[in-house]
Enzyme design. Sequence first.
Site, PDB file in Angstrom:
ATOM      1  N   ARG A 134      36.332  32.795  41.375  1.00  0.00           N
ATOM      2  CA  ARG A 134      35.788  31.646  40.664  1.00  0.00           C
ATOM      3  C   ARG A 134      35.321  30.640  41.706  1.00  0.00           C
ATOM      4  O   ARG A 134      35.954  30.476  42.755  1.00  0.00           O
ATOM      5  CB  ARG A 134      36.838  31.009  39.741  1.00  0.00           C
ATOM      6  CG  ARG A 134      37.118  31.812  38.484  1.00  0.00           C
ATOM      7  CD  ARG A 134      35.946  31.731  37.518  1.00  0.00           C
ATOM      8  NE  ARG A 134      36.175  32.476  36.289  1.00  0.00           N
ATOM      9  CZ  ARG A 134      35.812  33.729  36.088  1.00  0.00           C
ATOM     10  NH1 ARG A 134      35.226  34.408  37.076  1.00  0.00           N
ATOM     11  NH2 ARG A 134      36.023  34.315  34.933  1.00  0.00           N
ATOM     12  N   GLU A 178      28.355  26.030  39.094  1.00  0.00           N
ATOM     13  CA  GLU A 178      27.272  26.920  38.692  1.00  0.00           C
ATOM     14  C   GLU A 178      26.778  26.581  37.289  1.00  0.00           C
ATOM     15  O   GLU A 178      27.575  26.147  36.444  1.00  0.00           O
ATOM     16  CB  GLU A 178      27.705  28.388  38.787  1.00  0.00           C
ATOM     17  CG  GLU A 178      28.903  28.771  37.952  1.00  0.00           C
ATOM     18  CD  GLU A 178      29.361  30.200  38.253  1.00  0.00           C
ATOM     19  OE1 GLU A 178      29.500  30.959  37.268  1.00  0.00           O
ATOM     20  OE2 GLU A 178      29.568  30.558  39.429  1.00  0.00           O
ATOM     21  N   HIS A 202      26.368  35.087  39.867  1.00  0.00           N
ATOM     22  CA  HIS A 202      27.563  35.462  39.094  1.00  0.00           C
ATOM     23  C   HIS A 202      27.307  36.773  38.336  1.00  0.00           C
ATOM     24  O   HIS A 202      27.427  36.858  37.113  1.00  0.00           O
ATOM     25  CB  HIS A 202      27.947  34.348  38.112  1.00  0.00           C
ATOM     26  CG  HIS A 202      29.386  34.416  37.678  1.00  0.00           C
ATOM     27  ND1 HIS A 202      30.108  33.310  37.312  1.00  0.00           N
ATOM     28  CD2 HIS A 202      30.241  35.468  37.562  1.00  0.00           C
ATOM     29  CE1 HIS A 202      31.338  33.663  36.982  1.00  0.00           C
ATOM     30  NE2 HIS A 202      31.442  34.981  37.118  1.00  0.00           N
ATOM     31  N   ARG A 243      44.303  43.725  39.693  1.00  0.00           N
ATOM     32  CA  ARG A 243      43.609  44.993  39.450  1.00  0.00           C
ATOM     33  C   ARG A 243      42.364  45.129  40.330  1.00  0.00           C
ATOM     34  O   ARG A 243      42.133  46.170  40.941  1.00  0.00           O
ATOM     35  CB  ARG A 243      43.204  45.082  37.975  1.00  0.00           C
ATOM     36  CG  ARG A 243      44.363  45.120  36.987  1.00  0.00           C
ATOM     37  CD  ARG A 243      43.809  45.102  35.570  1.00  0.00           C
ATOM     38  NE  ARG A 243      44.818  45.222  34.539  1.00  0.00           N
ATOM     39  CZ  ARG A 243      45.416  44.173  33.970  1.00  0.00           C
ATOM     40  NH1 ARG A 243      45.106  42.941  34.346  1.00  0.00           N
ATOM     41  NH2 ARG A 243      46.322  44.342  33.016  1.00  0.00           N
ATOM     42  N   ILE A 244      41.555  44.069  40.369  1.00  0.00           N
ATOM     43  CA  ILE A 244      40.314  44.145  41.143  1.00  0.00           C
ATOM     44  C   ILE A 244      40.613  44.116  42.633  1.00  0.00           C
ATOM     45  O   ILE A 244      39.989  44.832  43.426  1.00  0.00           O
ATOM     46  CB  ILE A 244      39.354  43.015  40.748  1.00  0.00           C
ATOM     47  CG1 ILE A 244      39.026  43.102  39.253  1.00  0.00           C
ATOM     48  CG2 ILE A 244      38.068  43.087  41.561  1.00  0.00           C
ATOM     49  CD1 ILE A 244      38.248  41.911  38.719  1.00  0.00           C
ATOM     50  N   ASP A 274      29.221  35.103  44.967  1.00  0.00           N
ATOM     51  CA  ASP A 274      28.780  35.458  43.619  1.00  0.00           C
ATOM     52  C   ASP A 274      29.041  34.323  42.639  1.00  0.00           C
ATOM     53  O   ASP A 274      28.513  34.329  41.529  1.00  0.00           O
ATOM     54  CB  ASP A 274      29.510  36.728  43.144  1.00  0.00           C
ATOM     55  CG  ASP A 274      29.006  37.229  41.805  1.00  0.00           C
ATOM     56  OD1 ASP A 274      27.796  37.510  41.700  1.00  0.00           O
ATOM     57  OD2 ASP A 274      29.815  37.330  40.861  1.00  0.00           O
ATOM     58  N   LEU A 302      45.849  40.206  44.834  1.00  0.00           N
ATOM     59  CA  LEU A 302      45.889  41.673  44.766  1.00  0.00           C
ATOM     60  C   LEU A 302      46.225  42.110  43.341  1.00  0.00           C
ATOM     61  O   LEU A 302      47.177  42.843  43.096  1.00  0.00           O
ATOM     62  CB  LEU A 302      46.886  42.252  45.771  1.00  0.00           C
ATOM     63  CG  LEU A 302      46.608  43.714  46.137  1.00  0.00           C
ATOM     64  CD1 LEU A 302      45.411  43.813  47.067  1.00  0.00           C
ATOM     65  CD2 LEU A 302      47.821  44.378  46.793  1.00  0.00           C
ATOM     66  N   ARG A 307      51.031  35.070  45.836  1.00  0.00           N
ATOM     67  CA  ARG A 307      52.275  34.284  45.762  1.00  0.00           C
ATOM     68  C   ARG A 307      53.496  35.150  46.015  1.00  0.00           C
ATOM     69  O   ARG A 307      54.478  34.697  46.603  1.00  0.00           O
ATOM     70  CB  ARG A 307      52.374  33.591  44.399  1.00  0.00           C
ATOM     71  CG  ARG A 307      51.456  32.391  44.253  1.00  0.00           C
ATOM     72  CD  ARG A 307      51.558  31.771  42.887  1.00  0.00           C
ATOM     73  NE  ARG A 307      51.063  32.669  41.848  1.00  0.00           N
ATOM     74  CZ  ARG A 307      51.055  32.367  40.553  1.00  0.00           C
ATOM     75  NH1 ARG A 307      51.523  31.211  40.141  1.00  0.00           N
ATOM     76  NH2 ARG A 307      50.563  33.222  39.664  1.00  0.00           N
TER      77      ARG A 307
END
Length: 321
Positions: free
Chosen positions: A238, A267, A285, A160-161, A262, A158, A181
């Site tokens: 990621r 990758e 991505h 910023r994004i 994504d 949790l 955490r």
Amino acid sequence: MTERPALLQLLPLTAELDARLDATYARTLAPADPAAREALLAARGGAFQALVTSAAFGVDDGLLARLPALQVVSSFGVGLDRIDRAAAARRGVVVGYTPDVLNDCVADQAFGLLLAVARRLPAADRYVRAGRWDGPPSAGRFPLGRRVSGAKLGIVGLGRIGRTIARRAGGFDMAVRYHSRRAVPDVPWQHEPSLRALAAWCDFLVVITAGGAETRHLIDAAVLDALGPQGFLVNVARGSVVDEAALVQALADGRIAGAGLDVFEHEPQVPEALRAMDHVVLAPHTASATIETRRAMGERVADNLDAWFRERRLVSAAPAP
């Protein structure tokens, strides 16, 4: 700045960023060919005071050692797992990155993947294009999707994004809980200390935690089993955060309902098994890949460099390692 600082750019980014950097810095784009790059570093590595890289490309201690005059690294992106910040700190090199400017687009992509996999939109597109909608009854009816409005959303991370994704969920009347955490203060969403418990509770599990060794394979077979045969996984973090082999097996076995991805563990290589599955939505991505956001990311890369050489500060300094 009376003399233009020498800047090494490790990879092509955007034409707008190139133009801005060329106006202020003596910019050199590193050759893609390894031998040519090695020759450049051998001949001029000691001159470069600034380095531009990306979250996907990163920079390691070996390269930093070839740049003894380096003062600042400015990275295009928010991921820091491929940037050796500890090595940079030991060498007195500051690291800037581009947080905040891409929050909205990554959150949009998360919901785009969530909606696409729940409502089977790519498969529906293929169904119509193949002429099956107006074909004979033997072609079969398109299968039902899963309702998103009113569903339960679990968020792994949790920051910023993650908070932006949680706010997006309000527009869909979703119940939201998150795992991290530590509990995040002053947010309205319930913290779930157990990742498996969060997965068992939610209908959609969105992964937006940082990458790196600490979170490698955080989403493992046990978490996927907790998510269950009615649950969907969305990863915009990621690829390393998800045990990709375990995910492929869970999808093949029907132990989870589907996935929107994504990012991938190796990758741009994507397992053939994932590419063959209709209940998986794949993106290359591209969570931050909009005209507006990539422009803003480029501006922040340059802003970090300008602030450093003018005022010895960064607009967006990476957290200490």
